[in-house]
Design a protein around this motif. Structure first.
Motif, PDB file in Angstrom:
ATOM      1  N   ALA A   3       0.825  -1.209   0.000  1.00 31.98           N
ATOM      2  CA  ALA A   3       0.000   0.000   0.000  1.00 31.98           C
ATOM      3  C   ALA A   3       0.858   1.258   0.000  1.00 31.98           C
ATOM      4  CB  ALA A   3      -0.923  -0.008   1.223  1.00 31.98           C
ATOM      5  N   GLU A   4       1.981   1.216   0.752  1.00 34.50           N
ATOM      6  CA  GLU A   4       2.854   2.398   0.814  1.00 34.50           C
ATOM      7  C   GLU A   4       3.438   2.731  -0.562  1.00 34.50           C
ATOM      8  OE1 GLU A   4       3.287   0.185   4.769  1.00 34.50           O
ATOM      9  OE2 GLU A   4       3.031  -0.275   2.646  1.00 34.50           O
ATOM     10  N   ILE A   5       3.829   1.701  -1.290  1.00 31.55           N
ATOM     11  CA  ILE A   5       4.418   1.910  -2.620  1.00 31.55           C
ATOM     12  C   ILE A   5       3.337   2.317  -3.621  1.00 31.55           C
ATOM     13  CG2 ILE A   5       5.709   0.829  -4.503  1.00 31.55           C
ATOM     14  CD1 ILE A   5       7.326   1.474  -1.975  1.00 31.55           C
ATOM     15  N   GLN A   6       2.132   1.769  -3.458  1.00 29.66           N
ATOM     16  CA  GLN A   6       1.035   2.182  -4.345  1.00 29.66           C
ATOM     17  C   GLN A   6       0.755   3.669  -4.182  1.00 29.66           C
ATOM     18  OE1 GLN A   6      -0.710   0.184  -6.723  1.00 29.66           O
ATOM     19  NE2 GLN A   6      -1.207   2.303  -7.310  1.00 29.66           N
ATOM     20  N   THR A   7       0.876   4.169  -2.943  1.00 33.87           N
ATOM     21  CA  THR A   7       0.700   5.605  -2.701  1.00 33.87           C
ATOM     22  C   THR A   7       1.773   6.403  -3.430  1.00 33.87           C
ATOM     23  OG1 THR A   7      -0.299   5.206  -0.540  1.00 33.87           O
ATOM     24  CG2 THR A   7       0.637   7.393  -0.920  1.00 33.87           C
ATOM     25  N   VAL A   8       3.025   5.927  -3.381  1.00 40.08           N
ATOM     26  CA  VAL A   8       4.121   6.597  -4.096  1.00 40.08           C
ATOM     27  C   VAL A   8       3.840   6.626  -5.592  1.00 40.08           C
ATOM     28  CG1 VAL A   8       6.568   6.449  -4.719  1.00 40.08           C
ATOM     29  CG2 VAL A   8       5.858   6.030  -2.354  1.00 40.08           C
ATOM     30  N   VAL A   9       3.369   5.503  -6.121  1.00 39.85           N
ATOM     31  CA  VAL A   9       3.061   5.417  -7.560  1.00 39.85           C
ATOM     32  C   VAL A   9       1.946   6.397  -7.924  1.00 39.85           C
ATOM     33  CG1 VAL A   9       2.096   3.926  -9.365  1.00 39.85           C
ATOM     34  CG2 VAL A   9       3.865   3.047  -7.821  1.00 39.85           C
ATOM     35  N   LEU A  12       3.294   9.879  -7.982  1.00 34.74           N
ATOM     36  CA  LEU A  12       4.129  10.109  -9.169  1.00 34.74           C
ATOM     37  C   LEU A  12       3.267  10.335 -10.408  1.00 34.74           C
ATOM     38  CD1 LEU A  12       6.997   7.525  -8.603  1.00 34.74           C
ATOM     39  CD2 LEU A  12       7.280   9.996  -8.884  1.00 34.74           C
ATOM     40  N   LYS A  13       2.190   9.570 -10.529  1.00 39.65           N
ATOM     41  CA  LYS A  13       1.295   9.760 -11.670  1.00 39.65           C
ATOM     42  C   LYS A  13       0.656  11.149 -11.642  1.00 39.65           C
ATOM     43  CE  LYS A  13       0.084   4.887 -12.424  1.00 39.65           C
ATOM     44  NZ  LYS A  13      -0.988   3.866 -12.346  1.00 39.65           N
ATOM     45  N   GLN A  14       0.293  11.589 -10.435  1.00 38.11           N
ATOM     46  CA  GLN A  14      -0.287  12.927 -10.293  1.00 38.11           C
ATOM     47  C   GLN A  14       0.749  14.002 -10.656  1.00 38.11           C
ATOM     48  OE1 GLN A  14      -1.564  13.880  -6.309  1.00 38.11           O
ATOM     49  NE2 GLN A  14      -2.939  15.488  -7.006  1.00 38.11           N
ATOM     50  N   SER A  15       1.986  13.803 -10.232  1.00 37.27           N
ATOM     51  CA  SER A  15       3.054  14.746 -10.561  1.00 37.27           C
ATOM     52  C   SER A  15       3.282  14.813 -12.066  1.00 37.27           C
ATOM     53  CB  SER A  15       4.352  14.339  -9.860  1.00 37.27           C
ATOM     54  OG  SER A  15       4.242  14.463  -8.462  1.00 37.27           O
ATOM     55  N   LEU A  16       3.266  13.663 -12.702  1.00 35.00           N
ATOM     56  CA  LEU A  16       3.461  13.627 -14.157  1.00 35.00           C
ATOM     57  C   LEU A  16       2.358  14.381 -14.887  1.00 35.00           C
ATOM     58  CD1 LEU A  16       4.671   9.950 -14.683  1.00 35.00           C
ATOM     59  CD2 LEU A  16       5.909  12.006 -15.401  1.00 35.00           C
ATOM     60  N   GLU A  17       1.130  14.243 -14.410  1.00 33.00           N
ATOM     61  CA  GLU A  17       0.020  14.940 -15.054  1.00 33.00           C
ATOM     62  C   GLU A  17       0.152  16.452 -14.888  1.00 33.00           C
ATOM     63  OE1 GLU A  17      -3.033  15.709 -17.390  1.00 33.00           O
ATOM     64  OE2 GLU A  17      -2.109  13.726 -17.085  1.00 33.00           O
ATOM     65  N   LEU A  18       0.542  16.883 -13.685  1.00 31.90           N
ATOM     66  CA  LEU A  18       0.766  18.308 -13.448  1.00 31.90           C
ATOM     67  C   LEU A  18       1.903  18.833 -14.320  1.00 31.90           C
ATOM     68  CD1 LEU A  18       0.441  18.474  -9.550  1.00 31.90           C
ATOM     69  CD2 LEU A  18      -1.093  19.544 -11.213  1.00 31.90           C
ATOM     70  N   LEU A  19       2.983  18.062 -14.383  1.00 27.89           N
ATOM     71  CA  LEU A  19       4.138  18.485 -15.188  1.00 27.89           C
ATOM     72  C   LEU A  19       3.781  18.557 -16.670  1.00 27.89           C
ATOM     73  CD1 LEU A  19       6.953  16.438 -13.412  1.00 27.89           C
ATOM     74  CD2 LEU A  19       6.879  18.925 -13.635  1.00 27.89           C
ATOM     75  N   ARG A  20       2.983  17.603 -17.130  1.00 32.23           N
ATOM     76  CA  ARG A  20       2.571  17.594 -18.540  1.00 32.23           C
ATOM     77  C   ARG A  20       1.804  18.877 -18.872  1.00 32.23           C
ATOM     78  NH1 ARG A  20       1.873  13.505 -22.222  1.00 32.23           N
ATOM     79  NH2 ARG A  20       2.200  11.940 -20.598  1.00 32.23           N
ATOM     80  N   ARG A  21       0.908  19.292 -17.946  1.00 36.56           N
ATOM     81  CA  ARG A  21       0.128  20.505 -18.182  1.00 36.56           C
ATOM     82  C   ARG A  21       1.010  21.760 -18.108  1.00 36.56           C
ATOM     83  NH1 ARG A  21      -3.851  18.419 -14.557  1.00 36.56           N
ATOM     84  NH2 ARG A  21      -3.443  20.149 -13.127  1.00 36.56           N
ATOM     85  N   HIS A  22       1.848  21.831 -17.072  1.00 35.44           N
ATOM     86  CA  HIS A  22       2.712  23.001 -16.923  1.00 35.44           C
ATOM     87  C   HIS A  22       3.685  23.138 -18.083  1.00 35.44           C
ATOM     88  CE1 HIS A  22       2.090  22.956 -12.274  1.00 35.44           C
ATOM     89  NE2 HIS A  22       1.065  23.467 -12.915  1.00 35.44           N
ATOM     90  N   LEU A  23       4.181  21.991 -18.542  1.00 36.63           N
ATOM     91  CA  LEU A  23       5.165  21.999 -19.623  1.00 36.63           C
ATOM     92  C   LEU A  23       4.516  22.220 -20.983  1.00 36.63           C
ATOM     93  CD1 LEU A  23       8.156  21.572 -20.314  1.00 36.63           C
ATOM     94  CD2 LEU A  23       7.738  19.108 -20.335  1.00 36.63           C
ATOM     95  N   ASP A  24       3.204  21.923 -21.077  1.00 38.35           N
ATOM     96  CA  ASP A  24       2.524  21.947 -22.374  1.00 38.35           C
ATOM     97  C   ASP A  24       3.335  21.087 -23.332  1.00 38.35           C
ATOM     98  OD1 ASP A  24       0.832  22.469 -24.442  1.00 38.35           O
ATOM     99  OD2 ASP A  24       1.368  24.585 -24.676  1.00 38.35           O
ATOM    100  N   LEU A  25       3.425  19.804 -23.008  1.00 35.36           N
ATOM    101  CA  LEU A  25       4.428  18.898 -23.558  1.00 35.36           C
ATOM    102  C   LEU A  25       4.501  18.900 -25.080  1.00 35.36           C
ATOM    103  CD1 LEU A  25       6.597  16.884 -22.737  1.00 35.36           C
ATOM    104  CD2 LEU A  25       4.866  15.084 -22.830  1.00 35.36           C
ATOM    105  N   GLU A  26       3.380  18.747 -25.742  1.00 37.95           N
ATOM    106  CA  GLU A  26       3.416  18.632 -27.205  1.00 37.95           C
ATOM    107  C   GLU A  26       3.945  19.917 -27.846  1.00 37.95           C
ATOM    108  OE1 GLU A  26       3.074  15.788 -28.703  1.00 37.95           O
ATOM    109  OE2 GLU A  26       2.735  14.977 -26.683  1.00 37.95           O
ATOM    110  N   ASP A  99      12.784   1.115  -3.966  1.00 35.72           N
ATOM    111  CA  ASP A  99      13.731   2.185  -3.616  1.00 35.72           C
ATOM    112  C   ASP A  99      13.861   3.188  -4.763  1.00 35.72           C
ATOM    113  OD1 ASP A  99      14.140   1.008  -1.176  1.00 35.72           O
ATOM    114  OD2 ASP A  99      16.043   0.046  -1.736  1.00 35.72           O
ATOM    115  N   ALA A 100      13.876   2.671  -5.983  1.00 34.83           N
ATOM    116  CA  ALA A 100      13.986   3.548  -7.159  1.00 34.83           C
ATOM    117  C   ALA A 100      12.759   4.443  -7.286  1.00 34.83           C
ATOM    118  CB  ALA A 100      14.179   2.708  -8.419  1.00 34.83           C
ATOM    119  N   LEU A 101      11.577   3.895  -6.998  1.00 40.88           N
ATOM    120  CA  LEU A 101      10.350   4.695  -7.073  1.00 40.88           C
ATOM    121  C   LEU A 101      10.358   5.813  -6.028  1.00 40.88           C
ATOM    122  CD1 LEU A 101       7.605   1.964  -7.641  1.00 40.88           C
ATOM    123  CD2 LEU A 101       8.273   3.771  -9.236  1.00 40.88           C
ATOM    124  N   ILE A 102      10.843   5.524  -4.835  1.00 39.31           N
ATOM    125  CA  ILE A 102      10.914   6.549  -3.784  1.00 39.31           C
ATOM    126  C   ILE A 102      11.866   7.662  -4.210  1.00 39.31           C
ATOM    127  CG2 ILE A 102      11.695   6.983  -1.418  1.00 39.31           C
ATOM    128  CD1 ILE A 102      10.683   4.109  -0.765  1.00 39.31           C
TER     129      ILE A 102
END
Length: 376
Positions: A3-9, A12-26, A99-102
């Motif tokens: 459960a702890e690692i699922q929370t990290v995952v 991370l997915k939420q961070s990626l979505e925020l970064l995608r919007r801020h970066l305007d990736l395409e 450990d890599a995910l953290i």
């Protein structure tokens, strides 16, 4: 998956979505292709200033896109490794991937901060002005404490500083000072510090040891490069010369070499006294004036709710950006973001990054620009 690692995952997915919007990736990828094509143009360096600006944009964009893709690939690869390790009963593989995910979580935080520093002038050097408010020696001493605080933050984060102007107080501290700060993203990091800072303490200047409240204002504006043209008409500028009164040694103080420029339409005033040459001081003061006018233009593009305080703003109650309480308890609280720390001396020694990060995050997310509450 634990459960702890699922929370990290999930984070991370939420961070990626925020970064995608801020970066305007395409669109960012398309812009990077355009910049890469221009770099191949043999005539690029015919205009050195424009070429340097282009190369800075290219490097910054490439770094942000690469960082996003590394984070995305790292997340996907390590989730697969965990699933594979669990299926095969290989605890070592699972532990290594967890450990890599953290560690990726730390990288995501750094990338999110970098995404906040993508404004038009965020990458520039900057000027930081401190002005003592009403209250004489108390406020002047507080202004000098603020100047030291920002200087210490700069030292700790690899920024070069130079005092451009300093007017000492009658008994202690300073009436005003201007600090030039040089380094990557200097303006981006410090731009949210513009406002009024309040100090509450038992005064060292009061023989009755009474509690005093002092105010000083801070104004931050970006240095501009030669590619940005700011037109200033002679009729709109008043030039005053005076004898330097601060540090600088015997040569600085012998002649009226210090320069004060006033932009009449806006009331903006800048001063420079760090050189014995009046000509050099005037040239530096003109750069500062252009920078102030440019910063003013940038602010006018923002929504009214995001307007920052001008240097002429009343320095007193109702305009506080942050409160620093030393007695009867210790706490430094940002009145916009709610970030607070009990280690007031640590903050005054330059431990500002948490406040800066929170203010940047709020600005990107469109939060309130002014004080939301006050403290006694």
């Amino acid at each position: 998956m634990r459960a702890e690692i699922q929370t990290v995952v999930d984070e991370l997915k939420q961070s990626l979505e925020l970064l995608r919007r801020h970066l305007d990736l395409e669109n960012s990828k398309k812009r990077l292709l355009e910049l890469n094509a221009r770099v191949e143009d043999p005539t690029l360096w015919d205009n050195a200033a424009e070429a340097q600006k282009l190369m800075r944009e290219r490097s910054s964009l490439d770094s942000r896109i690469s960082g996003f893709e590394e984070l995305e690939n790292g997340l996907n690869d390590n989730v697969e490794l965990i699933e594979m390790g669990e299926a095969e009963g290989d605890a070592d593989v699972v532990t290594e991937a967890e450990d890599a995910l953290i560690a990726l979580g730390d990288n995501a935080r750094k990338l999110q901060i970098a995404s906040m520093l993508s404004g038009e002038a965020d990458g520039n050097n900057c000027f930081l002005e401190v002005h003592a408010g009403a209250g004489g020696t108390e406020s002047q001493d507080w202004a000098s404490m603020l100047l030291r605080m920002y200087s210490r933050w700069c030292d700790q984060n690899g920024y070069k500083t130079q005092i451009i102007e300093e007017s000492p107080g009658e008994e202690a501290g300073i009436k005003s000072a201007t600090l030039k700060i040089e380094g990557p993203d200097a303006y981006g990091w410090l731009k949210t510090e513009t406002g009024v800072h309040r100090l509450v303490r038992i005064s060292p200047f009061d023989s009755n040891a009474r509690r005093h409240t002092s105010f000083s204002s801070v104004t931050v504006y970006p240095e501009i490069d030669d590619s940005i043209e700011i037109e200033i008409e002679d009729k709109d500028l008043r030039v005053d010369t005076y004898r330097a009164s601060g540090a600088g040694g015997q040569h600085v103080n012998k002649t009226d070499s210090a320069i004060r420029l006033t932009h009449i339409p806006t009331g903006i005033v800048v001063q420079c006294q760090n050189d014995r040459s009046q000509h050099k001081n005037r040239a530096q003061a003109m750069k500062m004036m252009e920078a102030r006018l440019y910063e003013r233009e940038l602010r006018e593009r923002e929504e009214a709710a995001q307007a920052e305080h001008e240097a002429k703003t009343d320095i007193g109650w109702g305009h506080q950006l942050r409160s620093y309480v030393l007695q009867p308890y210790q706490m430094v609280k940002d009145l916009r973001t709610g970030v607070e720390k009990g280690n007031a001396q640590g903050v005054l020694d330059g431990d500002l990054s948490e406040y800066l990060e929170a203010a940047l995050a709020m600005k990107v997310e469109g939060g309130p620009s002014g004080p939301v509450e006050d403290i006694d």
